[in-house]
Design an enzyme around this catalytic site. Structure first.
Site, PDB file in Angstrom:
ATOM      1  CE  LYS A   1      31.685 -41.923  25.872  1.00 38.04           C
ATOM      2  NZ  LYS A   1      31.335 -43.351  25.649  1.00 38.04           N
TER       3      LYS A   1
ATOM      4  CD  GLU B   1      26.387 -47.749  19.311  1.00 40.71           C
ATOM      5  OE1 GLU B   1      27.601 -46.747  18.679  1.00 40.71           O
ATOM      6  OE2 GLU B   1      26.142 -47.037  21.060  1.00 40.71           O
TER       7      GLU B   1
HETATM    8  C1  LIG Z   1      30.852 -41.963  17.361  1.00 40.57           C
HETATM    9  C2  LIG Z   1      31.740 -43.240  16.689  1.00 40.57           C
HETATM   10  O1  LIG Z   1      31.794 -44.681  17.454  1.00 40.57           O
HETATM   11  C3  LIG Z   1      30.775 -44.639  18.577  1.00 40.57           C
HETATM   12  C4  LIG Z   1      31.619 -44.347  19.755  1.00 40.57           C
HETATM   13  C5  LIG Z   1      32.873 -45.649  20.333  1.00 40.57           C
HETATM   14  C6  LIG Z   1      33.936 -44.924  21.376  1.00 40.57           C
HETATM   15  O2  LIG Z   1      34.100 -44.355  22.133  1.00 40.57           O
HETATM   16  O3  LIG Z   1      34.750 -46.174  21.568  1.00 40.57           O
HETATM   17  C7  LIG Z   1      32.289 -46.235  19.882  1.00 40.57           C
HETATM   18  C8  LIG Z   1      31.328 -46.672  19.207  1.00 40.57           C
HETATM   19  C9  LIG Z   1      29.989 -46.195  18.734  1.00 40.57           C
HETATM   20  O4  LIG Z   1      29.714 -46.104  20.035  1.00 40.57           O
HETATM   21  C10 LIG Z   1      31.842 -42.927  15.248  1.00 40.57           C
HETATM   22  O5  LIG Z   1      31.514 -43.641  14.673  1.00 40.57           O
HETATM   23  O6  LIG Z   1      31.639 -41.651  15.282  1.00 40.57           O
END
Ligand SMILES: C=C(O[C@@H]1C=C(C(=O)O)C=C[C@H]1O)C(=O)O
Length: 434
Positions: free
Chosen positions: A176, A231
Site C-alpha cells: 500500500k 482520525e
Molecule cells: C490521507 C488522508 O486520509 C487517510 C486516507 C484514507 C483512505 O485512503 O481511504 C482515509 C482516511 C485517512 O486515514 C487524507 O485525508 O489526506
C-alpha cells in the site's frame, strides 16, 4: 489568548458542561467556547469531549527522532513540574517525517473546558453520530475569491497513482502507498485562521479540530496548521489505550438514498476492506508489544464526516508499562499505513520519490501528552497551512492493487472539501476592506 482571565482558572479539575468522567454522558462542550481567547500562535485542540487552548511557554526538543523524543519530552515535563495543581503538559504538532523538527511546547497558560480532559472511551465518530452531522453535505464554496493552484496538477496526480501501481506491481512486497496532493489558495487578502477555526468547530463537532503554530510563515510571520481531523492516532488515559484507524473512503452525497448506497458499497468493497485491513494489522502489530491486553474488532465499522464515509476500527487496549506515554504510543504507530503505506520504510521512500512536494506537518500528528503519560494525538489530515500569503491544503488516499487512478483523484477532491468549504466561507465572511 492574552487576557489575565485566560490563565487556567480550571486548574486541577476539568470543569464545564461535559461529563467529569468523559464518558460522553453529559452535553458536549461547545467546541468554539475557547476561541474568543485564541490569538495567532496559540494551540487549540477540540474533541467531542473537551476543548483546550494553550498559549506561551517553552518549546521542547527541536527534533523528535523516534524513541529518543519520548525521553526528551518526558524529561522536559518532569523539569517543568505541575502548574496550578495539574501535571505539566506538552502540546503541538509532529511532522510527517519525524527526523525533522517537531513543534511541541509546554504552554505557560492552558485552559481546558469539558469533562474527561484526558479522553474518555472511544466515542469518536461513530456512524449514528456522524449521520446527525449531515447538514454539511452539499455546502459548496465556489472559490471565486481565490487564485487556486493544484500541486501536483490533477493530471500529474493521476500519473503518480499510475506510477505507484506499477511500482507495487514490480515490488509486490509493497502492499500500500498513500499519495497526496495539495491546493494552494491565494485569496485577495490574508486568511484569518481564527475565522477558519470557528467554522470548522461549528461544522465538525465530532472531529479533532485544531490549530498549531508551525514554522515557515512569509517573512518570518506566523503560520498555523489548521484542520478538522476525523482520525485518532493514539490516546492513553490511565491504563487505557485507544487508536481508531480510518482507511477506505467514499464521498458523501446530498441525496440520502445515494449517500446510503455509497456507504453500503464502501462496506462491501473488497479493495477497501483490504486497504483497511493493512492499516489495522500494522497498528495491532505495533501496539501488541506495548500493551497487556488488546482488542481489535474483526470487521471495520462505517463512520461519517460531513463530507466523507470511512471504514474505521476502534482498537482498545491496556498499556503494558505505566512509563509508556501517549507520545510514545503515537511515535510507535507513526507513520501508519493510513497515511504512508506498508511496509512503512519502503512506502516512505516511494512517497519521497513520487509525490513531488514536501508534506511538512500534514499527515504527522497533533495533540498533547502530560507528565502522567496521558494524552491524545490525532493524525494531521483534513488540514491546511494558513498564513498571510494564503493556504496550502492537503489531501491523500491509499493506493493498493486494483485502485483506479481517476477514482483516487476524485477521492482527494472530496477530502479537500473540509478545508475548501471552511476557507471559502471564512474569506466570504471577511469584511471587505478599502
Ligand atoms: C490521507 C488522508 O486520509 C487517510 C486516507 C484514507 C483512505 O485512503 O481511504 C482515509 C482516511 C485517512 O486515514 C487524507 O485525508 O489526506
Amino acid at each position: 489568548m492574552t487576557s489575565p482571565a485566560a490563565t487556567d482558572p480550571d486548574a486541577g479539575s476539568p470543569a464545564g458542561s461535559g461529563s467529569p468522567t468523559g464518558t460522553g454522558a453529559g452535553p458536549l462542550p461547545d467546541p468554539a467556547a475557547l476561541l474568543d481567547e485564541y490569538t495567532p500562535g496559540d494551540f487549540y485542540f477540540s474533541t467531542d469531549r473537551y476543548t483546550m487552548l494553550g498559549a506561551g511557554g517553552v518549546h521542547v526538543g527541536a527534533a523528535v527522532p523516534s524513541a529518543a523524543s519520548g525521553d526528551a519530552v518526558r524529561a522536559a515535563l518532569r523539569e517543568a513540574g505541575p502548574t496550578g495543581g495539574r501535571p505539566a503538559r506538552v502540546v503541538g504538532a509532529v511532522p510527517f517525517d519525524t527526523s525533522r523538527p517537531a513543534r511541541l511546547a509546554i504552554p505557560e497558560r492552558l485552559r481546558i473546558i469539558g469533562g474527561g480532559d484526558s479522553g474518555g472511551p472511544a466515542e469518536h465518530g461513530h456512524e449514528g453520530r456522524g449521520q446527525a452531522e449531515r447538514s454539511g453535505v452539499g455546502a459548496r464554496g465556489e472559490l471565486e475569491a481565490f487564485s487556486v493552484t493544484a500541486v501536483p496538477s490533477p493530471e500529474d496526480h493521476i500519473a503518480a497513482v499510475d506510477e505507484a501501481l506499477s511500482t507495487m506491481h514490480r515490488s509486490p512486497e509493497l502492499h500500500k502507498l498513500v499519495l497526496a496532493r495539495t491546493l494552494h489558495l491565494r485569496p485577495g487578502e490574508a486568511v484569518d485562521p481564527l475565522r477558519v477555526l470557528r467554522i470548522l468547530a461549528r461544522r465538525h463537532p465530532e472531529a479533532y479540530t485544531f490549530a498549531a503554530e508551525i514554522p515557515g510563515g512569509p517573512e518570518g510571520g506566523p503560520r498555523a496548521l489548521v484542520g478538522a481531523s476525523p482520525e485518532l492516532l493514539a490516546a492513553r488515559r490511565g491504563d487505557a489505550v485507544r487508536s481508531c484507524p480510518l482507511a477506505g473512503s467514499a464521498a458523501r452525497s446530498a441525496d440520502p438514498a445515494e449517500d446510503r448506497r455509497r456507504a453500503e458499497a464502501l462496506q462491501a468493497s473488497a479493495k477497501d476492506q483490504v486497504e483497511h485491513a493493512i492499516v489495522v494489522d500494522a497498528i495491532a502489530e505495533s501496539l501488541r508489544p506495548l500493551c497487556r491486553t488488546l482488542e481489535v474488532p474483526r470487521r471495520p465499522e462505517l463512520v461519517a464526516t460531513p463530507t466523507m464515509w470511512h471504514l474505521a476500527t476502534p482498537i482498545a487496549g491496556t498499556v503494558a508499562d505505566a512509563a509508556i506515554t501517549a507520545l510514545d504510543l503515537a511515535l510507535a504507530l507513526h507513520p501508519t499505513p493510513a497515511i504512508c503505506g506498508a511496509p512503512a520504510a519502503a512506502a516512505h521512500a516511494e512517497i519521497g520519490r513520487i509525490e513531488g512536494f514536501d508534506r511538512g506537518f500534514y499527515s504527522g500528528f497533533v495533540g498533547w501528552c502530560d507528565a502522567r503519560g496521558d494524552g491524545e494525538w490525532a493524525i494531521a489530515i483534513r488540514c491546511a497551512e494558513v498564513d498571510a500569503a494564503g493556504a496550502r491544503l492537503f489531501a491523500g488516499g491509499g493506493i493498493v492493487a486494483g485502485s483506479d487512478p481517476a477514482a483516487e483523484l476524485a477521492e482527494t477532491s472530496a477530502k479537500f472539501r473540509t478545508m475548501v468549504d471552511a476557507i471559502d466561507e471564512a474569506v466570504r465572511a471577511a469584511p471587505v476592506r478599502g
